[in-house]
Write a protein that holds these residues in place. Structure first.
Motif, PDB file in Angstrom:
ATOM      1  N   GLY A 148      45.811  34.084  45.889  1.00  0.00           N
ATOM      2  CA  GLY A 148      44.676  33.959  46.789  1.00  0.00           C
ATOM      3  C   GLY A 148      44.864  35.520  47.347  1.00  0.00           C
ATOM      4  N   LYS A 149      43.611  35.978  47.498  1.00  0.00           N
ATOM      5  CA  LYS A 149      43.528  37.414  48.263  1.00  0.00           C
ATOM      6  C   LYS A 149      42.962  36.977  49.648  1.00  0.00           C
ATOM      7  N   GLU A 150      43.499  37.313  50.658  1.00  0.00           N
ATOM      8  CA  GLU A 150      43.509  36.832  51.959  1.00  0.00           C
ATOM      9  C   GLU A 150      41.937  37.155  52.658  1.00  0.00           C
ATOM     10  N   ARG A 151      41.380  38.225  52.514  1.00  0.00           N
ATOM     11  CA  ARG A 151      39.977  38.574  53.104  1.00  0.00           C
ATOM     12  C   ARG A 151      39.436  39.819  52.855  1.00  0.00           C
ATOM     13  N   GLN A 152      38.316  40.119  53.343  1.00  0.00           N
ATOM     14  CA  GLN A 152      37.187  41.408  53.285  1.00  0.00           C
ATOM     15  C   GLN A 152      36.990  41.677  51.840  1.00  0.00           C
ATOM     16  N   PRO A 153      36.780  40.979  50.828  1.00  0.00           N
ATOM     17  CA  PRO A 153      36.551  39.413  51.129  1.00  0.00           C
ATOM     18  C   PRO A 153      37.441  38.741  50.597  1.00  0.00           C
ATOM     19  N   GLN A 154      37.609  37.427  50.823  1.00  0.00           N
ATOM     20  CA  GLN A 154      38.367  36.356  50.271  1.00  0.00           C
ATOM     21  C   GLN A 154      38.451  36.234  48.692  1.00  0.00           C
ATOM     22  N   LYS A 155      39.242  36.213  47.922  1.00  0.00           N
ATOM     23  CA  LYS A 155      38.891  35.762  46.357  1.00  0.00           C
ATOM     24  C   LYS A 155      39.982  35.318  46.069  1.00  0.00           C
ATOM     25  N   ILE A 156      39.907  34.350  44.964  1.00  0.00           N
ATOM     26  CA  ILE A 156      40.743  33.561  44.192  1.00  0.00           C
ATOM     27  C   ILE A 156      40.851  33.948  42.708  1.00  0.00           C
ATOM     28  N   PHE A 157      42.067  33.993  42.154  1.00  0.00           N
ATOM     29  CA  PHE A 157      42.420  34.643  40.735  1.00  0.00           C
ATOM     30  C   PHE A 157      43.234  33.576  40.109  1.00  0.00           C
ATOM     31  N   LYS A 158      43.323  33.619  38.688  1.00  0.00           N
ATOM     32  CA  LYS A 158      44.252  32.913  38.080  1.00  0.00           C
ATOM     33  C   LYS A 158      44.637  33.581  36.729  1.00  0.00           C
ATOM     34  N   THR A 159      45.973  33.319  36.599  1.00  0.00           N
ATOM     35  CA  THR A 159      46.530  33.882  35.345  1.00  0.00           C
ATOM     36  C   THR A 159      47.366  33.032  34.654  1.00  0.00           C
ATOM     37  N   LYS A 160      48.020  33.271  33.512  1.00  0.00           N
ATOM     38  CA  LYS A 160      48.855  32.431  32.808  1.00  0.00           C
ATOM     39  C   LYS A 160      50.424  32.354  33.582  1.00  0.00           C
ATOM     40  N   ALA A 161      51.324  31.439  33.247  1.00  0.00           N
ATOM     41  CA  ALA A 161      52.442  31.367  34.022  1.00  0.00           C
ATOM     42  C   ALA A 161      53.527  32.554  33.519  1.00  0.00           C
ATOM     43  N   GLY A 163      52.094  35.570  32.999  1.00  0.00           N
ATOM     44  CA  GLY A 163      51.270  36.936  33.163  1.00  0.00           C
ATOM     45  C   GLY A 163      50.581  36.956  31.947  1.00  0.00           C
ATOM     46  N   GLY A 164      49.691  38.265  32.192  1.00  0.00           N
ATOM     47  CA  GLY A 164      48.679  38.283  31.175  1.00  0.00           C
ATOM     48  C   GLY A 164      47.308  38.822  31.913  1.00  0.00           C
ATOM     49  N   LYS A 165      46.192  38.417  31.400  1.00  0.00           N
ATOM     50  CA  LYS A 165      45.032  38.653  31.893  1.00  0.00           C
ATOM     51  C   LYS A 165      44.672  38.046  33.369  1.00  0.00           C
ATOM     52  N   VAL A 166      44.408  38.856  34.520  1.00  0.00           N
ATOM     53  CA  VAL A 166      43.846  38.222  35.514  1.00  0.00           C
ATOM     54  C   VAL A 166      42.574  38.008  35.976  1.00  0.00           C
ATOM     55  N   ARG A 167      41.896  36.619  36.004  1.00  0.00           N
ATOM     56  CA  ARG A 167      40.612  36.563  36.293  1.00  0.00           C
ATOM     57  C   ARG A 167      40.212  35.842  37.493  1.00  0.00           C
ATOM     58  N   GLU A 168      39.013  36.297  37.954  1.00  0.00           N
ATOM     59  CA  GLU A 168      38.593  35.661  39.231  1.00  0.00           C
ATOM     60  C   GLU A 168      37.943  34.502  38.894  1.00  0.00           C
ATOM     61  N   VAL A 169      38.358  33.495  39.898  1.00  0.00           N
ATOM     62  CA  VAL A 169      37.698  32.210  39.530  1.00  0.00           C
ATOM     63  C   VAL A 169      37.034  31.535  41.055  1.00  0.00           C
ATOM     64  N   LEU A 170      36.244  30.483  40.760  1.00  0.00           N
ATOM     65  CA  LEU A 170      35.738  30.015  42.190  1.00  0.00           C
ATOM     66  C   LEU A 170      34.668  31.159  42.789  1.00  0.00           C
ATOM     67  N   LYS A 171      33.915  31.864  42.093  1.00  0.00           N
ATOM     68  CA  LYS A 171      33.289  32.884  42.948  1.00  0.00           C
ATOM     69  C   LYS A 171      32.218  32.377  43.765  1.00  0.00           C
ATOM     70  N   LYS A 172      31.400  31.478  43.369  1.00  0.00           N
ATOM     71  CA  LYS A 172      30.323  30.868  44.045  1.00  0.00           C
ATOM     72  C   LYS A 172      30.885  30.237  45.360  1.00  0.00           C
ATOM     73  N   LEU A 173      32.073  29.669  45.163  1.00  0.00           N
ATOM     74  CA  LEU A 173      32.451  28.908  46.373  1.00  0.00           C
ATOM     75  C   LEU A 173      33.090  29.785  47.427  1.00  0.00           C
ATOM     76  N   THR A 174      33.813  30.861  46.970  1.00  0.00           N
ATOM     77  CA  THR A 174      34.354  31.785  48.103  1.00  0.00           C
ATOM     78  C   THR A 174      33.201  32.621  48.783  1.00  0.00           C
ATOM     79  N   SER A 175      32.214  32.817  47.920  1.00  0.00           N
ATOM     80  CA  SER A 175      31.297  33.618  48.530  1.00  0.00           C
ATOM     81  C   SER A 175      30.189  32.848  49.543  1.00  0.00           C
ATOM     82  N   GLU A 176      30.025  31.310  49.336  1.00  0.00           N
ATOM     83  CA  GLU A 176      29.169  30.649  50.134  1.00  0.00           C
ATOM     84  C   GLU A 176      30.096  30.074  51.443  1.00  0.00           C
TER      85      GLU A 176
END
Length: 286
Positions: A148-161, A163-176
């Protein structure tokens, strides 16, 4: 004691809980130095915590005694570079924690600390500074880490246990929705967000990408406009954990004194400026 209602929002029903009072309030007295509590997790029946100052590169196992959280053991998890530990979680293969200053994730297992190799690609994490990674949650079933990125703006990412590629997820929810992320935890298909800004915990259905429930604990942290600590510019909640029946929130005091005008500070007879852990009843469906 809590109240619960349904509210409608964006085509969905969201369950809303208001926490009227805590079950327990406990001072954290694990160190004689300033202790800026920033993360908590459960391993078996034991609580483990971290703090976010550069000198505090330790993983603490704590216990409760006489209404206080006290030190059992501490383990050095230091790595090269300046540490800013802002979240911790445990899985069957070790502890995982994030360093906000470097947007890095580390794993501690059997005396060894390793840094996960993360591929951020076009995500410009170098510019985040003090608005970066604040929370980490491990999904054991899918061997996935949420960040979880804290703020300005808040974002949520996920990756494998591992490591590897980091993807932003739940974009619509965090923006709304308007919230800040100061910690994360995962349970079944739900991601829980500690929303420091609004004195809330959010329950998110990851697969449906919907906000399923909101738990508000502002009646304790900001009772009748009196904050828990004096001279605080921001709310202090930094750490989130739960078990079947309890919701546990840790407060970073930022070296401020308790506000004696706050109802719950007075009721708990708190003095000085220690961090605290507050335990709430966990609603049945939260």
């Amino acid at each position: 004691m809590l109240t619960a209602i349904n509210i409608s929002g964006q085509g969905q029903n969201t369950r809303y809980y208001r926490m009227e009072k805590p079950l327990h309030i406990m001072e954290v007295v694990v160190s004689e130095e300033r202790f800026d509590l920033s993360g908590i997790c459960l391993k078996g029946d034991n609580w483990w915590v971290v703090a976010d100052k550069p000198w505090n590169h330790f993983l603490y196992r704590v216990d409760t005694l006489n209404n206080q959280v006290v030190l059992e053991t501490k383990t050095d998890v230091s790595v090269s570079g300046r540490m800013d530990l802002e979240g911790i979680d445990y899985a069957e293969n070790g502890f995982f924690f994030c360093n906000e200053r470097s947007s890095a994730v580390f794993k501690y297992h059997r005396g060894e600390v390793t840094r996960l190799a993360l591929e951020w690609d076009s995500i410009e994490f170098e510019s985040w500074g003090n608005t970066g990674l604040e929370g980490i949650a491990f999904d054991s079933e899918n061997q996935t880490i949420y960040l979880g990125k804290e703020r300005q703006p808040q974002k949520i990412f996920k990756t494998k246990a591992d490591g590897g590629k980091v993807r932003e997820v739940l974009k619509k929810l965090t923006s709304e929705h308007d919230f800040q992320i100061s910690d994360l935890k995962y349970d079944s298909s739900y991601l829980y967000v500690l929303d420091r800004k609004n004195y809330r915990v959010l329950k998110i259905d990851v697969s449906e990408q919907l906000l399923k429930a909101v738990l508000n604990y502002g009646n304790v942290m900001n009772h009748n406009g009196e904050k828990f600590y004096e001279n605080t510019r921001y709310p202090m909640a930094e750490a989130l954990m739960f078990d079947q029946n309890r919701l546990i929130i840790g407060l970073d005091n930022n070296s401020n004194n308790f506000n004696e005008k706050n109802k719950w500070v007075k009721q708990a007879n708190l003095e000085g400026n220690n961090p605290v852990i507050i335990i709430f009843e966990r609603p049945q469906h939260f």
